[in-house]
Design an enzyme around this catalytic site. Structure first.
Site, PDB file in Angstrom:
ATOM      1  N   SER A  30      13.970  -8.997  56.567  1.00  0.00           N
ATOM      2  CA  SER A  30      12.709  -9.461  56.857  1.00  0.00           C
ATOM      3  C   SER A  30      12.395  -9.294  58.422  1.00  0.00           C
ATOM      4  O   SER A  30      12.985  -8.455  59.058  1.00  0.00           O
ATOM      5  CB  SER A  30      12.336 -10.778  56.354  1.00  0.00           C
ATOM      6  OG  SER A  30      10.863 -11.167  56.278  1.00  0.00           O
ATOM      7  N   ASN A  31      11.349  -9.913  58.764  1.00  0.00           N
ATOM      8  CA  ASN A  31      10.753  -9.648  60.299  1.00  0.00           C
ATOM      9  C   ASN A  31      10.231 -11.121  60.793  1.00  0.00           C
ATOM     10  O   ASN A  31       9.716 -11.753  59.837  1.00  0.00           O
ATOM     11  CB  ASN A  31      10.036  -8.308  60.346  1.00  0.00           C
ATOM     12  CG  ASN A  31       8.750  -8.623  59.643  1.00  0.00           C
ATOM     13  OD1 ASN A  31       7.883  -9.449  59.859  1.00  0.00           O
ATOM     14  ND2 ASN A  31       8.774  -7.717  58.623  1.00  0.00           N
ATOM     15  N   PRO A  32      10.003 -10.922  61.948  1.00  0.00           N
ATOM     16  CA  PRO A  32       9.432 -12.494  62.757  1.00  0.00           C
ATOM     17  C   PRO A  32       7.986 -12.727  62.196  1.00  0.00           C
ATOM     18  O   PRO A  32       7.383 -13.576  62.904  1.00  0.00           O
ATOM     19  CB  PRO A  32       9.781 -12.444  63.894  1.00  0.00           C
ATOM     20  CG  PRO A  32      10.443 -11.090  64.294  1.00  0.00           C
ATOM     21  CD  PRO A  32      10.282 -10.106  63.189  1.00  0.00           C
ATOM     22  N   ALA A 102       3.284  -7.285  58.022  1.00  0.00           N
ATOM     23  CA  ALA A 102       4.493  -6.646  58.557  1.00  0.00           C
ATOM     24  C   ALA A 102       5.314  -6.188  57.520  1.00  0.00           C
ATOM     25  O   ALA A 102       6.408  -6.985  57.211  1.00  0.00           O
ATOM     26  CB  ALA A 102       5.098  -7.251  59.794  1.00  0.00           C
TER      27      ALA A 102
END
Ligand code: C5P
Length: 220
Positions: A30-32, A102
């Site tokens: 995943s990503n922030p 995102a």
């Protein structure tokens, strides 16, 4: 007399937050992304009279007033949700699609149904490409976001053309006060004809209101 005709509102679909690409029930890529920009856009769209449908990845934010929300986990689920909403759009009123999510570009080739034991993992993860949601949907006025670290405007202009967008919102995520998780953003709008409009550092709420106003002014 009541002038509120909800079924005549133009639909605005907003994707927000990260996606999670599981390799097993307890591990994922995943990503922030926190979803703040997308949720601010959903709120601004509802306040401006759009029928807002928010498709959110895993985030810790409350649904803005007047917004209908679908929660998803992976990029493929996000694509299915967006396509289903597009089919619901009122005939003759082209929907708006704003992609702030995102989306993870890659996912593990296999998702194990059980938690993988260390001994079952080789140290190599085989990945496959996720669909590009914004690029693959048609029949909407599309607005994208481009978070870049270098060649910001050139990359944004390329994405605007490739994904056939009305405009793209570019930001340099290396600058202070911009990007993942911040309350503020400094963005430049890039249009398909190459025109750019740079806005100063503002709260994400203010950026959202101005983006919705820009969309409302487009010929649709
Ligand atoms: O190509 P890039 O990922 O930088 O494009 C960013 C834009 O495309 C954003 O608007 C993002 O929400 C959207 N996007 C998407 N599906 C993907 C990747 C990006 O909708 N798989």
């Amino acid at each position: 007399m009541c002038y509120n005709m909800p079924d005549m509102k133009r639909m605005m679909i907003v994707t927000a937050g990260p996606t999670r690409e599981h390799l097993d029930p307890v591990r994922f890529l995943s990503n922030p992304s926190t979803g703040k920009m997308g949720f601010a856009l959903a709120a601004a769209g509802a306040a401006a009279g759009f029928d807002v449908r928010l498709v959110a990845g895993p985030v810790a934010l409350a649904t803005p007033k007047g917004v209908k929300r679908t929660d998803i986990v992976s990029a493929r689920e996000m694509l299915v949700a967006v396509r289903a909403l597009l089919r619901e759009a009122t005939d003759g009123l082209k929907p708006v699609f704003i992609a702030t999510a995102a989306v993870a570009d890659w996912r593990p080739a296999r998702i194990a149904a059980h938690k993988l034991k260390k001994a079952e993992m080789s140290g190599t993860l085989h990945l496959v490409r996720n669909p590009d949601i914004l690029k693959s949907v048609h029949g909407a006025v599309k607005v994208g976001f481009a978070a870049e670290t270098d060649r910001v405007l050139a990359e944004a202009a390329r994405k605007c053309r490739e994904k056939k967008l009305a405009f793209i919102v570019a930001n340099d995520i290396t600058k202070p006060g911009t990007g993942f998780g911040t309350e503020t953003n400094r963005v430049t709008l890039v249009f398909p004809d190459g025109r750019t409009v740079a806005w100063p550092l503002m709260t994400k709420r203010r950026v959202a209101t101005r983006i919705v106003r820009t969309i409302a002014d487009l010929e649709m």
